[in-house]
Write a protein that holds these residues in place. Structure first.
Motif, PDB file in Angstrom:
ATOM      1  N   TYR A 290      -1.417   4.894  -3.779  1.00 24.90           N
ATOM      2  CA  TYR A 290      -2.240   3.768  -4.226  1.00 24.90           C
ATOM      3  C   TYR A 290      -3.704   4.126  -4.015  1.00 24.90           C
ATOM      4  O   TYR A 290      -4.040   4.973  -3.199  1.00 24.90           O
ATOM      5  CB  TYR A 290      -1.862   2.491  -3.474  1.00 24.90           C
ATOM      6  CG  TYR A 290      -2.607   2.276  -2.174  1.00 24.90           C
ATOM      7  CD1 TYR A 290      -3.633   1.343  -2.101  1.00 24.90           C
ATOM      8  CD2 TYR A 290      -2.288   2.984  -1.022  1.00 24.90           C
ATOM      9  CE1 TYR A 290      -4.321   1.139  -0.916  1.00 24.90           C
ATOM     10  CE2 TYR A 290      -2.960   2.787   0.160  1.00 24.90           C
ATOM     11  CZ  TYR A 290      -3.979   1.867   0.216  1.00 24.90           C
ATOM     12  OH  TYR A 290      -4.666   1.663   1.376  1.00 24.90           O
ATOM     13  N   LYS A 291      -4.589   3.507  -4.794  1.00 24.60           N
ATOM     14  CA  LYS A 291      -6.015   3.772  -4.654  1.00 24.60           C
ATOM     15  C   LYS A 291      -6.794   2.471  -4.645  1.00 24.60           C
ATOM     16  O   LYS A 291      -6.479   1.551  -5.389  1.00 24.60           O
ATOM     17  CB  LYS A 291      -6.524   4.627  -5.819  1.00 24.60           C
ATOM     18  CG  LYS A 291      -6.019   6.038  -5.815  1.00 24.60           C
ATOM     19  CD  LYS A 291      -7.162   7.016  -5.747  1.00 24.60           C
ATOM     20  CE  LYS A 291      -6.620   8.400  -5.514  1.00 24.60           C
ATOM     21  NZ  LYS A 291      -6.843   9.329  -6.560  1.00 24.60           N
ATOM     22  N   LYS A 292      -7.830   2.416  -3.814  1.00 28.61           N
ATOM     23  CA  LYS A 292      -8.780   1.314  -3.828  1.00 28.61           C
ATOM     24  C   LYS A 292      -9.716   1.565  -4.996  1.00 28.61           C
ATOM     25  O   LYS A 292     -10.212   2.677  -5.173  1.00 28.61           O
ATOM     26  CB  LYS A 292      -9.557   1.305  -2.518  1.00 28.61           C
ATOM     27  CG  LYS A 292     -10.671   0.289  -2.459  1.00 28.61           C
ATOM     28  CD  LYS A 292     -10.201  -0.973  -1.799  1.00 28.61           C
ATOM     29  CE  LYS A 292     -11.321  -1.947  -1.582  1.00 28.61           C
ATOM     30  NZ  LYS A 292     -11.662  -2.738  -2.729  1.00 28.61           N
TER      31      LYS A 292
ATOM     32  N   LYS B 148     -13.032   1.488  -7.314  1.00 28.54           N
ATOM     33  CA  LYS B 148     -14.478   1.484  -7.127  1.00 28.54           C
ATOM     34  C   LYS B 148     -15.094   0.636  -8.235  1.00 28.54           C
ATOM     35  O   LYS B 148     -14.660   0.705  -9.379  1.00 28.54           O
ATOM     36  CB  LYS B 148     -15.031   2.904  -7.213  1.00 28.54           C
ATOM     37  CG  LYS B 148     -14.540   3.797  -6.111  1.00 28.54           C
ATOM     38  CD  LYS B 148     -15.065   5.198  -6.270  1.00 28.54           C
ATOM     39  CE  LYS B 148     -14.498   6.091  -5.175  1.00 28.54           C
ATOM     40  NZ  LYS B 148     -14.858   7.488  -5.363  1.00 28.54           N
TER      41      LYS B 148
ATOM     42  N   TYR C 241      -6.703  -2.777  -6.124  1.00 21.44           N
ATOM     43  CA  TYR C 241      -6.056  -1.489  -5.927  1.00 21.44           C
ATOM     44  C   TYR C 241      -5.308  -1.148  -7.206  1.00 21.44           C
ATOM     45  O   TYR C 241      -5.089  -2.001  -8.046  1.00 21.44           O
ATOM     46  CB  TYR C 241      -5.048  -1.569  -4.776  1.00 21.44           C
ATOM     47  CG  TYR C 241      -5.684  -1.987  -3.475  1.00 21.44           C
ATOM     48  CD1 TYR C 241      -6.171  -1.036  -2.586  1.00 21.44           C
ATOM     49  CD2 TYR C 241      -5.793  -3.330  -3.130  1.00 21.44           C
ATOM     50  CE1 TYR C 241      -6.756  -1.412  -1.390  1.00 21.44           C
ATOM     51  CE2 TYR C 241      -6.382  -3.716  -1.939  1.00 21.44           C
ATOM     52  CZ  TYR C 241      -6.861  -2.752  -1.075  1.00 21.44           C
ATOM     53  OH  TYR C 241      -7.445  -3.126   0.111  1.00 21.44           O
TER      54      TYR C 241
ATOM     55  N   ARG D   1       0.855  -1.202   0.000  1.00 23.01           N
ATOM     56  CA  ARG D   1       0.000   0.000   0.000  1.00 23.01           C
ATOM     57  C   ARG D   1       0.886   1.246   0.000  1.00 23.01           C
ATOM     58  O   ARG D   1       0.932   1.986   0.975  1.00 23.01           O
ATOM     59  CB  ARG D   1      -0.909  -0.019   1.226  1.00 23.01           C
ATOM     60  CG  ARG D   1      -1.916  -1.160   1.183  1.00 23.01           C
ATOM     61  CD  ARG D   1      -2.687  -1.277   2.492  1.00 23.01           C
ATOM     62  NE  ARG D   1      -3.643  -2.351   2.417  1.00 23.01           N
ATOM     63  CZ  ARG D   1      -3.384  -3.610   2.766  1.00 23.01           C
ATOM     64  NH1 ARG D   1      -2.192  -3.955   3.190  1.00 23.01           N
ATOM     65  NH2 ARG D   1      -4.322  -4.530   2.678  1.00 23.01           N
TER      66      ARG D   1
END
Length: 85
Positions: free
Chosen positions: A43-45, A47, A52, A39
């Motif tokens: 970083y991005k989760k 949608k 990620y 992470r």
């Protein structure tokens, strides 16, 4: 913090093989750094789907983290205009 194991899917491996060395090297470095920190900053989760993503210039690496088994599963990678389709 324990190190994670990097697992490349067949799809991600094929996409990586198609890239030129100048583009692939920074991507490989970024993927390698996920072993120590899955992470990283930036970083991005995602949608709408599991996983990620990290940015490397105009390229994106989409991956999943399995904390119970210490695995980072690289799902796909590619140019930002193509990756989310």
């Amino acid at each position: 913090m324990p190190n994670y194991t990097i697992v490349l899917s067949k799809k991600a491996q094929k996409q990586l093989d198609k890239l030129s060395d100048t583009i692939a090297e920074p991507i490989l470095e970024a993927i390698g750094s996920l072993e120590a920190n899955p992470r990283p900053q930036g970083y991005k989760k995602l949608k709408g789907r599991d996983g990620y993503r990290i940015r490397i210039g105009n390229y994106r690496v989409v991956y999943d983290i399995i904390d119970t088994e210490l695995i980072v599963d690289i799902i796909t990678l590619g140019h930002r205009k193509d990756i989310y389709e």
